[in-house]
Structures are given as C-alpha cells and as structure tokens.
Design an enzyme around this catalytic site. Structure first.
Site, PDB file in Angstrom:
ATOM      1  N   TYR A   1      83.551  57.659 113.088  1.00 44.21           N
ATOM      2  CA  TYR A   1      82.387  56.786 113.313  1.00 44.21           C
ATOM      3  C   TYR A   1      81.944  56.852 114.774  1.00 44.21           C
ATOM      4  CZ  TYR A   1      80.020  52.340 114.325  1.00 44.21           C
ATOM      5  OH  TYR A   1      79.141  51.384 114.766  1.00 44.21           O
TER       6      TYR A   1
ATOM      7  N   SER B   1      77.481  51.894 119.758  1.00 39.91           N
ATOM      8  CA  SER B   1      78.679  51.077 119.528  1.00 39.91           C
ATOM      9  C   SER B   1      79.597  51.244 120.739  1.00 39.91           C
ATOM     10  CB  SER B   1      79.409  51.561 118.276  1.00 39.91           C
ATOM     11  OG  SER B   1      80.724  51.028 118.247  1.00 39.91           O
TER      12      SER B   1
HETATM   13  N1  LIG Z   1      79.150  44.919 113.295  1.00 38.25           N
HETATM   14  C1  LIG Z   1      79.777  45.540 114.279  1.00 38.25           C
HETATM   15  O1  LIG Z   1      80.938  45.214 114.627  1.00 38.25           O
HETATM   16  C2  LIG Z   1      79.081  46.657 115.036  1.00 38.25           C
HETATM   17  C3  LIG Z   1      79.637  47.070 116.255  1.00 38.25           C
HETATM   18  C4  LIG Z   1      79.020  48.081 116.964  1.00 38.25           C
HETATM   19  C5  LIG Z   1      77.870  48.678 116.470  1.00 38.25           C
HETATM   20  N2  LIG Z   1      77.348  48.272 115.266  1.00 38.25           N
HETATM   21  C6  LIG Z   1      76.140  48.944 114.778  1.00 38.25           C
HETATM   22  O2  LIG Z   1      75.121  47.986 114.577  1.00 38.25           O
HETATM   23  C7  LIG Z   1      74.211  48.445 113.595  1.00 38.25           C
HETATM   24  C8  LIG Z   1      73.930  47.328 112.588  1.00 38.25           C
HETATM   25  O3  LIG Z   1      75.115  47.037 111.894  1.00 38.25           O
HETATM   26  P1  LIG Z   1      75.488  45.574 111.383  1.00 38.25           P
HETATM   27  O4  LIG Z   1      76.716  45.179 112.088  1.00 38.25           O
HETATM   28  O5  LIG Z   1      74.325  44.672 111.408  1.00 38.25           O
HETATM   29  O6  LIG Z   1      75.936  45.951 109.881  1.00 38.25           O
HETATM   30  P2  LIG Z   1      75.368  45.562 108.439  1.00 38.25           P
HETATM   31  O7  LIG Z   1      75.216  44.083 108.333  1.00 38.25           O
HETATM   32  O8  LIG Z   1      76.217  46.286 107.477  1.00 38.25           O
HETATM   33  O9  LIG Z   1      73.896  46.188 108.467  1.00 38.25           O
HETATM   34  C9  LIG Z   1      73.658  47.556 108.288  1.00 38.25           C
HETATM   35  C10 LIG Z   1      72.212  47.725 107.884  1.00 38.25           C
HETATM   36  O10 LIG Z   1      71.945  49.127 107.708  1.00 38.25           O
HETATM   37  C11 LIG Z   1      71.186  49.272 106.533  1.00 38.25           C
HETATM   38  N3  LIG Z   1      71.362  50.606 105.961  1.00 38.25           N
HETATM   39  C12 LIG Z   1      72.509  51.224 105.610  1.00 38.25           C
HETATM   40  N4  LIG Z   1      72.237  52.437 105.101  1.00 38.25           N
HETATM   41  C13 LIG Z   1      70.890  52.584 105.138  1.00 38.25           C
HETATM   42  C14 LIG Z   1      69.996  53.604 104.741  1.00 38.25           C
HETATM   43  N5  LIG Z   1      70.439  54.766 104.209  1.00 38.25           N
HETATM   44  N6  LIG Z   1      68.668  53.422 104.918  1.00 38.25           N
HETATM   45  C15 LIG Z   1      68.200  52.260 105.449  1.00 38.25           C
HETATM   46  N7  LIG Z   1      68.993  51.265 105.868  1.00 38.25           N
HETATM   47  C16 LIG Z   1      70.323  51.427 105.705  1.00 38.25           C
HETATM   48  C17 LIG Z   1      71.698  48.177 105.587  1.00 38.25           C
HETATM   49  O11 LIG Z   1      70.698  47.821 104.644  1.00 38.25           O
HETATM   50  P3  LIG Z   1      70.619  48.306 103.116  1.00 38.25           P
HETATM   51  O12 LIG Z   1      72.030  48.346 102.581  1.00 38.25           O
HETATM   52  O13 LIG Z   1      69.763  47.267 102.484  1.00 38.25           O
HETATM   53  O14 LIG Z   1      69.969  49.655 103.166  1.00 38.25           O
HETATM   54  C18 LIG Z   1      71.887  47.033 106.562  1.00 38.25           C
HETATM   55  O15 LIG Z   1      70.677  46.324 106.722  1.00 38.25           O
HETATM   56  C19 LIG Z   1      74.834  49.706 112.981  1.00 38.25           C
HETATM   57  O16 LIG Z   1      74.212  50.854 113.524  1.00 38.25           O
HETATM   58  C20 LIG Z   1      76.291  49.629 113.430  1.00 38.25           C
HETATM   59  O17 LIG Z   1      76.876  50.915 113.535  1.00 38.25           O
HETATM   60  C21 LIG Z   1      77.927  47.271 114.543  1.00 38.25           C
END
Ligand SMILES: NC(=O)c1ccc[n+]([C@@H]2O[C@H](COP(=O)([O-])OP(=O)(O)OC[C@H]3O[C@@H](n4cnc5c(N)ncnc54)[C@H](OP(=O)(O)O)[C@@H]3O)[C@@H](O)[C@H]2O)c1
Length: 236
Positions: A150, A137
C-alpha cells in the site's frame, strides 16, 4: 484559492475523508461534485448538500472519469479544484502480497489519480489555473512492515504529484499532497488484502474532519505538502 463559489470534484466522496471534505467545502460555499461508486450514499449526501452534484464513478474506468468531467462542466461550466481522495489499503507482509490485489490497488491509488489530473487539465488551463490535492499517506514516508505494498502506491503518487506540481505550474495549476496519519474511517474495514492491527494504538486516530480541514487548507494556501501527525492517547 478561496473556497467560496469554487467548483470542486472530490473522489471517494461516499465515506470517510472524502465525505468530510465535501461537507466542509459545501459549508464554506463551494459547489461540490461527489464521485464514488456507491450511488445510494452519493444521493443521500446530495440531499444533505443542496446544489451539489452526485456522479456515480468508478475512477479506475476511463470512460467513467470522462463522464465525471463532462457532467461537472455541464452543470457548473468550470472545474476549480480536484481532490484525488479515493483509495484502498493492502496491509500484508510482502511475502503474502497477491499480484492481482496489488495491481488493483495500484490502479486505484496511482493510475486513477493520474488519469483524473490529466482529465481536469484542459478545463483548468482554459480558466487560467486550478488546484489539485492528492491524498497520500504517512506510511509512504517510512518502511513499515506489513504495509509496504500500500505504502509504495502512495510513494508513487507522491512522485507523480510533486512532478505534476512542477509541470503544471506554468498553467497556474497548483498541486499539493496531504499525508493523513491513521484516521477513523471505513478504510480499515475495506482493505483489499489483510487487516489493520487490532492492537490499541499509542495515539488517537485522526478524525476525517481534521483531514478535511487540511485538504481545504492545501487548496487555500497552495502549499506543497501537509503532513498530519498524531495526538497522544489519554492515559488509562
Ligand atoms: N483512514 C486512514 O487511516 C488513512 C490514512 C492515510 C491515508 N488514507 C487515504 O485517505 C483516502 C481516503 O480514505 P478513507 O480513510 O476516507 O477511507 P474510506 O472511508 O474507505 O473511503 C474510501 C473512498 O474511496 C472510494 N473508492 C474506492 N474505490 C473506488 C473506485 N474504484 N472508484 C471511486 N471511488 C472509490 C470509496 O467509495 P465507494 O466504495 O463508494 O466507491 C470511499 O468513498 C485514501 O486515499 C486512503 O488511502 C487513509
């Protein structure tokens, strides 16, 4: 590494960046393994992406990680790429951080990617190489009030990832980091603690599809880091 025909495990495939990544990889001819906890979402995606393999997985549970690797190998016989994307936010000032919440997020954002890297190593070594992309991130590169718990998990992931890049190079395994900026996904609704600011951002959030492009680029080029930035918001 070319994407076509490659066997790629993507964690957190049930929404956001992970779902966009498996769609794009499938479109480019990869054989994708979909890992997340929500079985219904994975089943829907598997129908949309013929030939993909949904494996309901909580990545914080070692026996479920072991089963994910076994099922991927049983179905495809190899694992070419791993995208460690599952993650969750914890967005409160430091004085409000609950230890249990921090422990859980640390397990998901740091220990689970480490366990998955360890789990794919034997197969990748046997094959003579592979690609691992860890999703960090942009917050891990700054001291941003309200986000440090985080961000510190992602900073820990950065060091694990960069060290893995050095340690695994002799086996032909290339480890990369992608740093998304604010991205329009469910992430901001499912924070472990806290809330994303409702103030209008001075920039447009990224699309999950643009992050997916960067993830596939990291696999293709093997570059160490891809840092994603913002585009200015249109004036009112
Ligand atoms: N969105 C942003 O602004 C942003 C910015 C920087 C970095 N990121 C990073 O990008 C990555 C993806 O995030 P996103 O933005 O796509 O968020 P998201 O839509 O909330 O997706 C998160 C994913 O993680 C899965 N997950 C959560 N806990 C889990 C577990 N215990 N086991 C297996 N899967 C799990 C969820 O699926 P289930 O609930 O079905 O398990 C979901 O598919 C993350 O690492 C996040 O930190 C996001």
């Amino acid at each position: 590494m070319e994407i076509v025909d490659r066997v790629m495990i993507v964690t957190g495939a049930s929404s956001g960046i992970g779902a966009a990544t498996v769609r794009l990889a499938h479109q480019r001819g990869a054989r994708v393994v979909l890992a997340a906890r929500r079985a219904d979402r994975l089943e829907e995606l598997a129908v949309e992406l013929p030939g993909s393999l949904p494996v309901t997985t909580d990545v914080t549970q070692p026996e479920q990680v072991a089963r994910l690797i076994e099922q991927a190998l049983a179905a495809f016989g190899r694992i070419d790429a791993l995208v460690n994307n599952a993650g969750q936010g914890l967005h409160v000032p430091l004085e409000q951080v609950e230890p249990d919440a921090f422990r859980e997020v640390f397990e998901l954002n740091v220990l689970a990617p480490l366990a998955l890297m360890q789990a794919v190593l034997p197969a990748m070594r046997r094959q003579g190489g592979g690609a691992i992309v860890n999703i960090s991130s942009g917050t891990s590169r700054m001291a941003l009030p309200g986000v440090a718990a985080y961000a510190s998990t992602k900073a820990a992931l950065n060091l694990l990832s960069n060290t893995a890049r050095a340690e695994f190079a002799k086996d032909g395994i290339v480890v990369s980091l992608v740093y998304p900026s604010v991205t329009a996904t469910e992430f901001h609704q499912v924070l472990r603690q806290g809330a994303t600011s409702s103030r209008r951002l001075p920039f447009e959030p990224q699309t999950p599809e643009s992050v997916a492009e960067a993830i596939l680029r990291a696999i293709e080029t093997g570059e160490a880091e891809i840092v994603l930035g913002h585009t200015p918001a249109p004036a009112d």
